[in-house]
Design a protein around this motif. Structure first.
Motif, PDB file in Angstrom:
ATOM      1  N   PRO A  69     -91.237 -63.624 -13.242  1.00  0.00           N
ATOM      2  CA  PRO A  69     -91.760 -62.257 -13.633  1.00  0.00           C
ATOM      3  C   PRO A  69     -93.194 -61.990 -13.245  1.00  0.00           C
ATOM      4  O   PRO A  69     -93.999 -62.956 -13.443  1.00  0.00           O
ATOM      5  N   ILE A  70     -93.620 -60.795 -12.593  1.00  0.00           N
ATOM      6  CA  ILE A  70     -95.092 -60.414 -12.598  1.00  0.00           C
ATOM      7  C   ILE A  70     -95.411 -59.280 -13.425  1.00  0.00           C
ATOM      8  O   ILE A  70     -94.899 -58.001 -13.169  1.00  0.00           O
ATOM      9  N   ALA A  71     -96.033 -59.447 -14.530  1.00  0.00           N
ATOM     10  CA  ALA A  71     -96.371 -58.570 -15.476  1.00  0.00           C
ATOM     11  C   ALA A  71     -97.120 -57.375 -14.862  1.00  0.00           C
ATOM     12  O   ALA A  71     -96.705 -56.181 -15.545  1.00  0.00           O
ATOM     13  N   ASN A  72     -97.916 -57.468 -14.452  1.00  0.00           N
ATOM     14  CA  ASN A  72     -98.754 -56.319 -13.832  1.00  0.00           C
ATOM     15  C   ASN A  72     -99.225 -56.144 -12.338  1.00  0.00           C
ATOM     16  O   ASN A  72     -99.395 -57.450 -11.823  1.00  0.00           O
ATOM     17  N   LYS A  73     -99.504 -55.126 -11.861  1.00  0.00           N
ATOM     18  CA  LYS A  73     -99.918 -55.040 -10.581  1.00  0.00           C
ATOM     19  C   LYS A  73    -100.907 -54.104 -10.372  1.00  0.00           C
ATOM     20  O   LYS A  73    -100.973 -52.783 -11.209  1.00  0.00           O
ATOM     21  N   ARG A  74    -102.083 -54.485  -9.909  1.00  0.00           N
ATOM     22  CA  ARG A  74    -103.328 -53.731 -10.348  1.00  0.00           C
ATOM     23  C   ARG A  74    -104.192 -53.729  -9.037  1.00  0.00           C
ATOM     24  O   ARG A  74    -103.951 -54.409  -7.869  1.00  0.00           O
ATOM     25  N   ILE A  75    -105.176 -52.938  -8.892  1.00  0.00           N
ATOM     26  CA  ILE A  75    -106.257 -52.798  -7.886  1.00  0.00           C
ATOM     27  C   ILE A  75    -107.543 -52.913  -8.589  1.00  0.00           C
ATOM     28  O   ILE A  75    -107.785 -52.267  -9.565  1.00  0.00           O
ATOM     29  N   THR A  76    -108.473 -53.530  -7.402  1.00  0.00           N
ATOM     30  CA  THR A  76    -109.903 -53.338  -7.982  1.00  0.00           C
ATOM     31  C   THR A  76    -110.778 -52.968  -6.736  1.00  0.00           C
ATOM     32  O   THR A  76    -110.160 -53.044  -5.639  1.00  0.00           O
ATOM     33  N   PRO A 193    -109.254 -60.936 -11.263  1.00  0.00           N
ATOM     34  CA  PRO A 193    -107.974 -59.853 -11.040  1.00  0.00           C
ATOM     35  C   PRO A 193    -107.544 -59.252 -12.541  1.00  0.00           C
ATOM     36  O   PRO A 193    -106.709 -58.462 -12.381  1.00  0.00           O
ATOM     37  N   PHE A 194    -108.115 -59.664 -13.556  1.00  0.00           N
ATOM     38  CA  PHE A 194    -107.784 -59.189 -15.086  1.00  0.00           C
ATOM     39  C   PHE A 194    -108.536 -58.339 -15.307  1.00  0.00           C
ATOM     40  O   PHE A 194    -109.575 -57.748 -14.783  1.00  0.00           O
ATOM     41  N   MET A 195    -108.109 -57.274 -16.149  1.00  0.00           N
ATOM     42  CA  MET A 195    -108.726 -55.956 -16.346  1.00  0.00           C
ATOM     43  C   MET A 195    -109.086 -56.046 -17.884  1.00  0.00           C
ATOM     44  O   MET A 195    -108.361 -56.792 -18.548  1.00  0.00           O
ATOM     45  N   ALA A 196    -109.954 -55.429 -18.142  1.00  0.00           N
ATOM     46  CA  ALA A 196    -110.672 -54.341 -17.989  1.00  0.00           C
ATOM     47  C   ALA A 196    -111.793 -54.440 -16.802  1.00  0.00           C
ATOM     48  O   ALA A 196    -112.608 -53.620 -16.385  1.00  0.00           O
ATOM     49  N   GLY A 197    -112.159 -55.806 -16.772  1.00  0.00           N
ATOM     50  CA  GLY A 197    -113.305 -56.263 -16.112  1.00  0.00           C
ATOM     51  C   GLY A 197    -113.306 -56.462 -14.613  1.00  0.00           C
ATOM     52  O   GLY A 197    -114.510 -56.787 -13.995  1.00  0.00           O
ATOM     53  N   GLY A 198    -112.323 -55.975 -14.057  1.00  0.00           N
ATOM     54  CA  GLY A 198    -112.063 -56.505 -12.608  1.00  0.00           C
ATOM     55  C   GLY A 198    -112.931 -55.280 -11.662  1.00  0.00           C
ATOM     56  O   GLY A 198    -112.788 -54.180 -12.033  1.00  0.00           O
ATOM     57  N   PHE A 199    -113.442 -55.893 -10.662  1.00  0.00           N
ATOM     58  CA  PHE A 199    -113.855 -55.230  -9.537  1.00  0.00           C
ATOM     59  C   PHE A 199    -113.879 -55.816  -8.359  1.00  0.00           C
ATOM     60  O   PHE A 199    -113.899 -57.152  -8.336  1.00  0.00           O
ATOM     61  N   HIS A 200    -114.159 -55.307  -7.064  1.00  0.00           N
ATOM     62  CA  HIS A 200    -114.285 -55.969  -5.673  1.00  0.00           C
ATOM     63  C   HIS A 200    -115.697 -56.100  -5.449  1.00  0.00           C
ATOM     64  O   HIS A 200    -116.070 -55.171  -5.035  1.00  0.00           O
ATOM     65  N   GLY A 201    -116.082 -57.222  -5.389  1.00  0.00           N
ATOM     66  CA  GLY A 201    -117.429 -57.474  -5.027  1.00  0.00           C
ATOM     67  C   GLY A 201    -117.654 -57.204  -3.465  1.00  0.00           C
ATOM     68  O   GLY A 201    -116.985 -57.407  -2.724  1.00  0.00           O
ATOM     69  N   ALA A 208    -108.289 -58.207   0.013  1.00  0.00           N
ATOM     70  CA  ALA A 208    -107.784 -59.437  -0.556  1.00  0.00           C
ATOM     71  C   ALA A 208    -106.838 -59.428  -1.686  1.00  0.00           C
ATOM     72  O   ALA A 208    -106.950 -58.487  -2.573  1.00  0.00           O
ATOM     73  N   LEU A 209    -106.020 -60.157  -1.786  1.00  0.00           N
ATOM     74  CA  LEU A 209    -104.862 -60.266  -2.722  1.00  0.00           C
ATOM     75  C   LEU A 209    -105.160 -61.407  -3.703  1.00  0.00           C
ATOM     76  O   LEU A 209    -105.231 -62.536  -3.297  1.00  0.00           O
ATOM     77  N   ASN A 210    -105.501 -61.203  -5.068  1.00  0.00           N
ATOM     78  CA  ASN A 210    -105.833 -62.295  -6.049  1.00  0.00           C
ATOM     79  C   ASN A 210    -104.751 -62.224  -6.964  1.00  0.00           C
ATOM     80  O   ASN A 210    -104.395 -61.039  -7.464  1.00  0.00           O
ATOM     81  N   VAL A 211    -104.673 -63.403  -7.754  1.00  0.00           N
ATOM     82  CA  VAL A 211    -103.491 -63.248  -8.537  1.00  0.00           C
ATOM     83  C   VAL A 211    -104.174 -64.107  -9.999  1.00  0.00           C
ATOM     84  O   VAL A 211    -104.929 -64.965  -9.734  1.00  0.00           O
ATOM     85  N   GLY A 212    -103.497 -63.832 -10.956  1.00  0.00           N
ATOM     86  CA  GLY A 212    -103.809 -64.183 -12.316  1.00  0.00           C
ATOM     87  C   GLY A 212    -102.683 -64.939 -13.008  1.00  0.00           C
ATOM     88  O   GLY A 212    -101.405 -64.101 -13.169  1.00  0.00           O
ATOM     89  N   VAL A 213    -102.445 -66.040 -13.367  1.00  0.00           N
ATOM     90  CA  VAL A 213    -101.379 -66.919 -13.808  1.00  0.00           C
ATOM     91  C   VAL A 213    -101.931 -66.736 -15.381  1.00  0.00           C
ATOM     92  O   VAL A 213    -102.883 -66.719 -15.936  1.00  0.00           O
ATOM     93  N   SER A 214    -100.666 -67.240 -15.945  1.00  0.00           N
ATOM     94  CA  SER A 214    -100.927 -67.281 -17.564  1.00  0.00           C
ATOM     95  C   SER A 214     -99.847 -68.402 -17.940  1.00  0.00           C
ATOM     96  O   SER A 214     -99.487 -69.292 -17.190  1.00  0.00           O
ATOM     97  N   GLY A 215     -99.636 -68.300 -19.166  1.00  0.00           N
ATOM     98  CA  GLY A 215     -98.667 -69.621 -19.820  1.00  0.00           C
ATOM     99  C   GLY A 215     -99.247 -70.281 -21.105  1.00  0.00           C
ATOM    100  O   GLY A 215     -98.667 -71.332 -21.009  1.00  0.00           O
ATOM    101  N   PRO A 216     -99.758 -69.578 -22.034  1.00  0.00           N
ATOM    102  CA  PRO A 216     -99.783 -70.149 -23.223  1.00  0.00           C
ATOM    103  C   PRO A 216     -98.665 -70.921 -23.795  1.00  0.00           C
ATOM    104  O   PRO A 216     -98.871 -72.038 -24.496  1.00  0.00           O
ATOM    105  N   HIS A 319    -107.974 -72.217  -3.694  1.00  0.00           N
ATOM    106  CA  HIS A 319    -109.021 -71.269  -4.014  1.00  0.00           C
ATOM    107  C   HIS A 319    -108.814 -70.893  -5.447  1.00  0.00           C
ATOM    108  O   HIS A 319    -108.113 -69.907  -5.692  1.00  0.00           O
ATOM    109  N   VAL A 320    -109.576 -71.383  -6.360  1.00  0.00           N
ATOM    110  CA  VAL A 320    -109.729 -71.095  -7.618  1.00  0.00           C
ATOM    111  C   VAL A 320    -110.768 -70.171  -7.735  1.00  0.00           C
ATOM    112  O   VAL A 320    -111.772 -70.219  -7.325  1.00  0.00           O
ATOM    113  N   GLY A 321    -110.468 -69.023  -8.733  1.00  0.00           N
ATOM    114  CA  GLY A 321    -111.900 -68.025  -8.897  1.00  0.00           C
ATOM    115  C   GLY A 321    -111.554 -67.279 -10.251  1.00  0.00           C
ATOM    116  O   GLY A 321    -110.831 -67.708 -11.155  1.00  0.00           O
ATOM    117  N   GLY A 322    -112.030 -66.081 -10.110  1.00  0.00           N
ATOM    118  CA  GLY A 322    -111.897 -65.211 -11.413  1.00  0.00           C
ATOM    119  C   GLY A 322    -112.674 -65.654 -12.417  1.00  0.00           C
ATOM    120  O   GLY A 322    -113.576 -66.245 -12.361  1.00  0.00           O
TER     121      GLY A 322
END
Length: 447
Positions: A69-76, A193-201, A208-216, A319-322
């Protein structure tokens, strides 16, 4: 991948709330700058709808093919204060409306980048953008805004801190939920890649395509198998679990970027909770051995969790970031909500926890009569933690009109609900009204 590992991943998805939290395409708007704001907005719309045209389609294809599952599709996008400054307009609301229309046209959930970077001072475009935030958020559905007020290298712009407290109160008067789409940063990162603080520097590639994983839930389930073991075993278990989750993120991120014909940026390996049962960072900390998140030992457990997640993720991805760590929002995490309702988790404890985890005071609901100077002081405290510790911190605080401690606010959807948390009654106004800058710490001078 052998059958055992395939079945392990399937179980994580089916029973442990594993998902890819977001695929976010970052788009540079530097080539859209124009002294005529109407022309600039048309260029912005055209570029976003061209470059992100297939983002949702590709994400859905990958969901079907990989069963992830890909929960969200977003743009910065590039901070709009930089793009709109050439126009000479007195407000930038039309830019926000353009972003909103483009986001709707391509079908993404949110678009970030109605942003300004004022950590060392204002330019004219920054001033105009910040004053435009309340109206921009009022007139849009999917636009997210952020302002960076400090950094380790430059110190903290206290004039901006004061102004952002006032902006939060202006948002409250229009619609308190608009503050859920506004983040005030110290040490903001360019590839979030997370909101609400995402922007493209401005240092990023054109697209560029950035992804955010999760899994608590996946981490908690893994820890259930090592009850009573030493903290060394706990850390190792988290590390190995983060490795598996991040591998999934890299697989999807690389394939998505290839199909979209854009650069693969980074994997943000944050643990991002939701209100769903079993998808809580607080529950991980309680599984480690706390009767409730917020009690003594919470900060130590969170520090270990954050570090182990990063160590495991870095081994799994080139390439880890965000932001990469653990989010601790008050409203989006069922365990955090429960602890706040009992009075165990307080703003002061959350502030201490932000010294060792990702971001900061996130989705904190406070009484509606909280003064702007108190909001500014909360921002200043978080910025100081980020500045001194050379990490990203932020504030997303939501004063709720007509409500006080003991009440709650319903956000709905991903944001869940939040109990109103008490804040200190004693005034910080004299300090906030001084303005100026808090100088950078001595250890910022690395050259």
């Amino acid at each position: 991948m052998d059958l055992r590992r395939i079945m392990e991943t399937v179980n994580m998805i089916d029973n442990e709330n594993l998902d890819l939290r977001t695929t976010t395409i970052g788009i540079s708007l530097l080539d859209c700058i124009d002294s005529d704001s109407d022309r600039a907005c048309q260029k912005i719309y055209d570029k976003i709808t061209t470059k992100a045209e297939n983002l949702v389609k590709v994400a859905r294809e990958l969901e079907t093919e990989y069963g992830i599952p890909i929960a969200n599709k977003r743009i910065t996008v590039t901070p709009i204060s930089l793009i709109a400054a050439a126009s000479g307009d007195s407000d930038y609301v039309k830019y926000a409306i353009t972003l909103d229309k483009a986001a709707k046209a391509v079908g993404v959930d949110l678009i970030g980048g109605f942003s300004a970077l004022v950590h060392k001072g204002y330019q004219n475009g920054d001033r105009v953008l910040i004053k435009s935030i309340p109206q921009a958020l009022k007139e849009t559905e999917r636009v997210c805004s952020s302002v960076n007020v400090g950094s380790t290298r430059s110190g903290i712009n206290m004039d901006a801190v004061k102004e952002m407290g006032q902006i939060v109160i202006e948002n409250e008067k229009i619609n308190p939920l608009n503050n859920g789409n506004l983040v005030i940063f110290c040490n903001a990162v360019e590839d979030n890649p997370f909101m609400a603080g995402g922007f493209h520097g401005v240092g990023e590639s054109d697209v560029a395509l950035n992804v955010g994983v999760s899994g608590p839930g996946v981490v908690k389930t893994a820890l259930e198998k090592v009850k009573g073991e030493s903290m060394d075993v706990v850390a190792e278990t988290i590390k190995q679990t983060a490795f598996k989750v991040t591998r999934m993120g890299q697989l999807v991120g690389q394939e998505a970027s290839k199909r979209l014909g854009v650069d693969f940026g980074i994997v943000d390996l944050s643990l991002a909770p939701t209100p769903a049962q079993g998808d809580s960072v607080a529950n991980i900390l309680e599984e480690i051995g706390l009767e409730s998140v917020g009690t003594h030992g919470t900060t130590a457990a969170l520090a270990m969790l954050n570090d182990a997640v990063k160590k495991g993720g870095i081994m799994a991805c080139s390439h880890v970031g965000g932001l990469s760590g653990a989010f601790i929002p008050e409203s989006e995490d069922a365990g955090m909500i429960a602890a706040a309702e009992k009075g165990i988790l307080t703003v002061d404890k959350l502030e201490a926890m932000t010294a060792v985890c990702s971001v900061g005071l996130d989705m904190i609901a406070v009484p509606g009569d909280t003064p702007a100077e108190t909001i500014s002081a909360m921002i200043a405290d978080e910025a100081a933690i980020g500045m001194i510790n050379n990490k990203t911190t932020a504030v997303r605080v939501i004063p709720v009109p007509g409500k006080g401690v003991g009440d709650s606010i319903e956000f709905g959807g991903l944001f869940g609900y939040a109990p109103i948390m008490p804040v200190h009654k004693e005034s910080s106004a004299a300090m906030i009204n001084r303005g100026g800058r808090i100088p950078a710490p001595v250890h910022s001078f690395k050259n």
